[in-house]
Design a protein around this motif. Structure first.
Motif, PDB file in Angstrom:
ATOM      1  N   TYR A 121       0.811  -1.222   0.000  1.00 55.47           N
ATOM      2  CA  TYR A 121       0.000   0.000   0.000  1.00 55.47           C
ATOM      3  C   TYR A 121       0.846   1.274   0.000  1.00 55.47           C
ATOM      4  O   TYR A 121       1.404   1.624  -1.025  1.00 55.47           O
ATOM      5  CB  TYR A 121      -1.006  -0.029   1.163  1.00 55.47           C
ATOM      6  CG  TYR A 121      -1.874  -1.264   1.097  1.00 55.47           C
ATOM      7  CD1 TYR A 121      -2.789  -1.430   0.057  1.00 55.47           C
ATOM      8  CD2 TYR A 121      -1.744  -2.296   2.023  1.00 55.47           C
ATOM      9  CE1 TYR A 121      -3.572  -2.577  -0.049  1.00 55.47           C
ATOM     10  CE2 TYR A 121      -2.525  -3.444   1.936  1.00 55.47           C
ATOM     11  CZ  TYR A 121      -3.434  -3.579   0.901  1.00 55.47           C
ATOM     12  OH  TYR A 121      -4.186  -4.706   0.803  1.00 55.47           O
TER      13      TYR A 121
ATOM     14  N   ALA B 142     -12.907  -6.030  13.598  1.00 53.94           N
ATOM     15  CA  ALA B 142     -12.180  -4.857  13.095  1.00 53.94           C
ATOM     16  C   ALA B 142     -12.522  -3.581  13.858  1.00 53.94           C
ATOM     17  O   ALA B 142     -12.483  -2.493  13.315  1.00 53.94           O
ATOM     18  CB  ALA B 142     -12.460  -4.688  11.610  1.00 53.94           C
TER      19      ALA B 142
ATOM     20  N   PHE C  33      -8.016  -2.489   9.646  1.00 58.05           N
ATOM     21  CA  PHE C  33      -8.133  -3.039   8.298  1.00 58.05           C
ATOM     22  C   PHE C  33      -7.054  -4.056   7.969  1.00 58.05           C
ATOM     23  O   PHE C  33      -7.280  -4.953   7.170  1.00 58.05           O
ATOM     24  CB  PHE C  33      -8.146  -1.902   7.259  1.00 58.05           C
ATOM     25  CG  PHE C  33      -9.533  -1.382   7.052  1.00 58.05           C
ATOM     26  CD1 PHE C  33     -10.112  -0.523   7.975  1.00 58.05           C
ATOM     27  CD2 PHE C  33     -10.301  -1.805   5.981  1.00 58.05           C
ATOM     28  CE1 PHE C  33     -11.419  -0.090   7.825  1.00 58.05           C
ATOM     29  CE2 PHE C  33     -11.611  -1.374   5.819  1.00 58.05           C
ATOM     30  CZ  PHE C  33     -12.172  -0.514   6.742  1.00 58.05           C
TER      31      PHE C  33
ATOM     32  N   MET D 252      -8.043  -2.740  -0.501  1.00 50.52           N
ATOM     33  CA  MET D 252      -7.809  -2.989   0.931  1.00 50.52           C
ATOM     34  C   MET D 252      -9.045  -2.602   1.725  1.00 50.52           C
ATOM     35  O   MET D 252      -9.497  -3.324   2.611  1.00 50.52           O
ATOM     36  CB  MET D 252      -6.612  -2.152   1.403  1.00 50.52           C
ATOM     37  CG  MET D 252      -6.244  -2.364   2.854  1.00 50.52           C
ATOM     38  SD  MET D 252      -6.154  -0.850   3.857  1.00 50.52           S
ATOM     39  CE  MET D 252      -4.626  -0.116   3.302  1.00 50.52           C
ATOM     40  N   TYR D 253      -9.593  -1.460   1.372  1.00 48.19           N
ATOM     41  CA  TYR D 253     -10.797  -1.008   2.067  1.00 48.19           C
ATOM     42  C   TYR D 253     -11.944  -1.998   1.881  1.00 48.19           C
ATOM     43  O   TYR D 253     -12.634  -2.370   2.845  1.00 48.19           O
ATOM     44  CB  TYR D 253     -11.215   0.387   1.576  1.00 48.19           C
ATOM     45  CG  TYR D 253     -12.565   0.743   2.120  1.00 48.19           C
ATOM     46  CD1 TYR D 253     -12.731   0.932   3.492  1.00 48.19           C
ATOM     47  CD2 TYR D 253     -13.684   0.801   1.305  1.00 48.19           C
ATOM     48  CE1 TYR D 253     -13.970   1.188   4.026  1.00 48.19           C
ATOM     49  CE2 TYR D 253     -14.931   1.060   1.834  1.00 48.19           C
ATOM     50  CZ  TYR D 253     -15.070   1.249   3.192  1.00 48.19           C
ATOM     51  OH  TYR D 253     -16.295   1.485   3.722  1.00 48.19           O
TER      52      TYR D 253
ATOM     53  N   ASN E 209     -11.897  -5.138   1.223  1.00 48.95           N
ATOM     54  CA  ASN E 209     -11.683  -6.374   1.988  1.00 48.95           C
ATOM     55  C   ASN E 209     -12.086  -6.189   3.446  1.00 48.95           C
ATOM     56  O   ASN E 209     -12.772  -7.021   4.033  1.00 48.95           O
ATOM     57  CB  ASN E 209     -10.210  -6.788   1.943  1.00 48.95           C
ATOM     58  CG  ASN E 209      -9.762  -7.133   0.532  1.00 48.95           C
ATOM     59  OD1 ASN E 209     -10.592  -7.372  -0.351  1.00 48.95           O
ATOM     60  ND2 ASN E 209      -8.459  -7.137   0.313  1.00 48.95           N
ATOM     61  N   GLY E 210     -11.656  -5.092   4.021  1.00 54.11           N
ATOM     62  CA  GLY E 210     -11.951  -4.849   5.430  1.00 54.11           C
ATOM     63  C   GLY E 210     -13.419  -4.551   5.664  1.00 54.11           C
ATOM     64  O   GLY E 210     -13.971  -4.874   6.720  1.00 54.11           O
ATOM     65  N   ARG E 211     -14.044  -3.933   4.694  1.00 53.82           N
ATOM     66  CA  ARG E 211     -15.456  -3.578   4.843  1.00 53.82           C
ATOM     67  C   ARG E 211     -16.313  -4.808   5.106  1.00 53.82           C
ATOM     68  O   ARG E 211     -17.265  -4.763   5.882  1.00 53.82           O
ATOM     69  CB  ARG E 211     -15.926  -2.849   3.579  1.00 53.82           C
ATOM     70  CG  ARG E 211     -17.311  -2.283   3.691  1.00 53.82           C
ATOM     71  CD  ARG E 211     -17.638  -1.370   2.527  1.00 53.82           C
ATOM     72  NE  ARG E 211     -17.954  -2.111   1.311  1.00 53.82           N
ATOM     73  CZ  ARG E 211     -18.396  -1.540   0.185  1.00 53.82           C
ATOM     74  NH1 ARG E 211     -18.542  -0.223   0.120  1.00 53.82           N
ATOM     75  NH2 ARG E 211     -18.663  -2.262  -0.880  1.00 53.82           N
TER      76      ARG E 211
ATOM     77  N   ASN F  85     -15.588  -7.286   6.834  1.00 57.60           N
ATOM     78  CA  ASN F  85     -15.516  -7.606   8.266  1.00 57.60           C
ATOM     79  C   ASN F  85     -16.434  -6.713   9.084  1.00 57.60           C
ATOM     80  O   ASN F  85     -17.056  -7.149  10.051  1.00 57.60           O
ATOM     81  CB  ASN F  85     -14.083  -7.454   8.786  1.00 57.60           C
ATOM     82  CG  ASN F  85     -13.156  -8.474   8.176  1.00 57.60           C
ATOM     83  OD1 ASN F  85     -13.598  -9.530   7.715  1.00 57.60           O
ATOM     84  ND2 ASN F  85     -11.871  -8.163   8.152  1.00 57.60           N
ATOM     85  N   LEU F  86     -16.501  -5.444   8.695  1.00 54.86           N
ATOM     86  CA  LEU F  86     -17.368  -4.525   9.428  1.00 54.86           C
ATOM     87  C   LEU F  86     -18.837  -4.882   9.214  1.00 54.86           C
ATOM     88  O   LEU F  86     -19.626  -4.894  10.153  1.00 54.86           O
ATOM     89  CB  LEU F  86     -17.104  -3.085   8.992  1.00 54.86           C
ATOM     90  CG  LEU F  86     -15.783  -2.521   9.500  1.00 54.86           C
ATOM     91  CD1 LEU F  86     -15.505  -1.170   8.870  1.00 54.86           C
ATOM     92  CD2 LEU F  86     -15.804  -2.397  11.028  1.00 54.86           C
TER      93      LEU F  86
END
Lengths: 494, 494
Positions: free
Chosen positions: A88, A402, A414, B105-106, B108-110, B112-113
């Motif tokens: 990144y 998270a 993240f 990246m965002y 992917n993490g989203r 999880n949220l």
């Protein structure tokens, strides 16, 4: 930035046209002396600071708050670079950062802070002071300095504290340092194996910093570390330090620092017997001791076994017209205590009788995180209220969630969610009162100042939290999490 | 982290064993609907959320608060790497960070949220909900969804908002995005020249982020940007964005977005005439508009010219038993408003009459800093109180002073002191009341939540600040700076 003084020269900033006697001479120009002076001056009184060191502002900007905040920033930076480097926005950390360079960076910047302290004190606050001169207290109304005898109505002792030296052999060896000598650049080598002795709020940031720099870092303490903490919150802090590679020996008294002329190891007693931890450097984080020797000798000031100056509720010592403030009067040796006690002494001196009360305050320290806590631990709350307790936790169990997420923690949320922090509110079910707040993460400190103020001035309940206007994503999620439960008559954990 | 649901599937989480009629059906499961539901459920009522989207939690975790916090973190990281790379702990930034990678990246993490929102809502809060189904409102007591008609005592409209489309030609061109489409990965190229249209709290973080990524970034606004801000504080924010390379055209209406099929430039009107800013991407930051079309059509809900649903002080619309909450009822379109209005609607529905009052709140946004402000600007304060004002500023004038300093700002304090932030308190001299607080830096947000609560519940004076127990180095220096002046009867600026 223009320089306003030469810190290597004796400096006398006295208004020679003012012929009033001093209301107070402050012995020491650290946080307590400087804030006491500013307040007294603001009230219209006249004061003089006599500081034997080269700057105003004391240890905070010399070797305490300021460097450990800077080192913390670099700790987090290094943690992220080591973890995320090559992805990144992070380049690979392709060199070994040097402690000596960082110390030099700190020392360069420190000059600017000293200079600002000087300029603010002189021009904005209009306080009078003498630097780089040793004061000699003649009696409770006379101080001699720079060949002159100054008369004063009162003396305020604001001499601060110095690092404790634990009672173990080997302290004299080269490579034994503490947070004060570290920043003076006493090390002429880059440490590779560091043993930190101690278990309090100084241990955690420095052990984390050394570890982040790539040193093999081991913490040794005769008892459990971080004793004041809520156990669950402490477990998160320690797990996160271990995750980065810090080793802990709790309940393992250090017996000796080993070496011929320089440190080669630390001998400790473990439940399995004695053990030597090889190292090239030992960092002492074993508390602070008030600088009360001189006033005790000069004026017969009464102190306790720890060297703490004994004061009454108006901050008066046993000697008439002599006050003591700041670290001299013992725990908590924190900036707010130093500054506020200086202010209270000044009020009393100028005829506005004010009782000294520490009041409610939050604790803070750094590890790889900012750690902040206020009020009761779960253990203490259970002792006092049994099962009449409700808890709000984030994450509620599974650390891979998270959350928490806000500035700085969100990068972890993240990319490494287990590392994004932990927070916990302890609430009394029957009264709905907030009893304790515990936070490991980033950015909650500013808020804890006001939370302690709110809790000091009345109750803070789960329903108050629910009514507040949060700024989301907030570093502590207390407000919105409380709101998710506040509708309940019988509160259930979250 | 275990997945708890498949967001690509319709999901019905209803307790079929509960035969009570619903007290409320919430149309929309964003912040307002979810918090309203949690509160209603906590009070013992029964509710149902119908959400046509694939997750609970609404825009916040989809495309608003969460990504802009993440992007802010990366913005600061990049700023430090570009500035300090090759020194101390920072490696050289030797590659061009890719927006597309960060978006991925965002995303992917989203996931999880979303999953946590699902799990918390279902298991911890016990609320009932339907996802991925379009609701059809039959009347004010009936909603049809997934082939079933649900009866309810009340309907709560919680449909949120969507980005405004400004009235200029060229919006259809490829390369015209906003904060919602950006994170869905609509760009199949790496932007190099970005024009941001808009001047509010969305403009600043995204313009800063694009600039930090290395894009040539220009902000265009028909009027002055950041209109709500204290002018001196705003000047610091804009200077700091300019210092990083962001260009501003204030008071320059955008006339057209140019291009054949994809964006090639933006035509604006400047005082010197028309001008074209070449670019490959246009980011619209031109505000939000309530999603009120459907309830207006379905139920005849009354709205104003901006599409804002008109509610009374109990959040009731013109249609009996139909409430509206969150962004639907207009400014401030903030999380606390959404959540608290949901809570208030639920109280009213369950027979605890509660007036909706926004109350005092702080504003926040990101640039290369966290910007937070509360209460009056200097301009407004002068209008109201003339010269009866006292100011505390840090730095007091010369920006090269190494303060403010706390976590994250301290790196700048030591290496680029002009960039370490700005803060300002505005105090009424005669009453000693704090009127306004303004902060550009890091870590003050959590505190501003509680400061607004304190100011809402009574006065906050300079003397209160002086009595507080600060946690030093604190992100805002208000407490200790106030203490330096609080001894004065006649307050003087600091």
């Amino acid at each position: 930035m223009t320089k306003h003084y030469d810190r290597f020269q004796p400096t006398i900033c006295i208004n020679e046209d003012d012929h009033r006697e001093f209301d107070a001479i402050f012995i020491g120009g650290g946080a307590a002396g400087r804030f006491g002076s500013a307040y007294l001056r603001a009230m219209g009184g006249r004061q003089l600071i006599i500081e034997k060191g080269d700057h105003l502002g004391g240890q905070c900007c010399k070797n305490a708050c300021v460097p450990h905040h800077l080192f913390f920033d670099l700790t987090v930076q290094l943690d992220q670079l080591r973890r995320f480097g090559g992805t990144y926005v992070w380049p690979k950390l392709d060199f070994k950062p040097k402690l000596a360079d960082i110390i030099q960076m700190y020392l360069n910047g420190r000059e600017n802070l000293y200079d600002f302290m000087f300029e603010q004190s002189k021009e904005q606050l209009g306080i009078e002071f003498i630097l780089n001169h040793e004061p000699r207290i003649i009696d409770n109304h006379t101080v001699e300095v720079a060949g002159r005898a100054f008369k004063t109505k009162n003396i305020v002792l604001a001499l601060g504290s110095r690092p404790n030296r634990p009672d173990i052999p080997g302290l004299h060896l080269k490579g034994v340092i503490d947070h004060t000598s570290l920043v003076e650049g006493v090390l002429d080598y880059e440490p590779e194996r560091m043993v930190v002795i101690g278990g309090g709020h100084t241990m955690a940031p420095y052990a984390s910093f050394f570890c982040a720099l790539g040193m093999e870092t081991t913490v040794v303490n005769r008892s459990p570390v971080l004793k004041k903490m809520d156990l669950e919150t402490k477990a998160y802090v320690l797990d996160m330090m271990r995750e980065r590679g810090v080793k802990f020996y709790e309940n393992c008294p250090p017996l000796a620092i080993l070496g011929e002329d320089r440190v080669t190891g630390v001998k400790i007693r473990t439940p399995e017997g004695e053990k030597v931890i090889p190292c090239d450097t030992v960092f002492l984080a074993t508390g602070m001791r008030p600088n009360s020797d001189y006033p005790r000798q000069a004026l017969g000031i009464e102190v306790d076994a720890k060297g703490t100056v004994i004061v009454d509720e108006y901050l008066r010592t046993n000697v008439p017209n002599v006050y003591a403030v700041g670290d001299l009067i013992g725990a908590p040796m924190e900036m707010f205590k130093a500054r506020r006690s200086g202010m209270v002494a000044s009020r009393n001196i100028l005829g506005v009788p004010t009782r000294w009360q520490v009041g409610m305050f939050a604790e803070q320290f750094h590890s790889f995180y900012e750690v902040t806590y206020l009020g009761l631990t779960e253990e203490k709350a259970r002792e006092m209220y049994g099962d009449d307790l409700m808890f709000i936790r984030m994450p509620p169990g599974d650390r891979s969630i998270a959350l928490p997420a806000a500035e700085r923690s969100i990068t972890y949320s993240f990319l490494a969610p287990e590392l994004s922090g932990f927070q916990k509110a302890i609430i009394q079910k029957s009264t709905r009162k907030v009893l304790g707040l515990h936070h490991v993460g980033f950015g909650a400190k500013e808020g804890f100042q006001y939370l302690s103020w709110i809790m000091q001035n009345g109750e803070l309940t789960i329903d108050d939290f629910a009514e507040m206007n949060e700024l989301f994503l907030n570093p502590s999620h207390f407000i919105q999490l409380a709101r998710l439960r506040a509708g309940q008559r019988e509160l259930v954990n979250l």
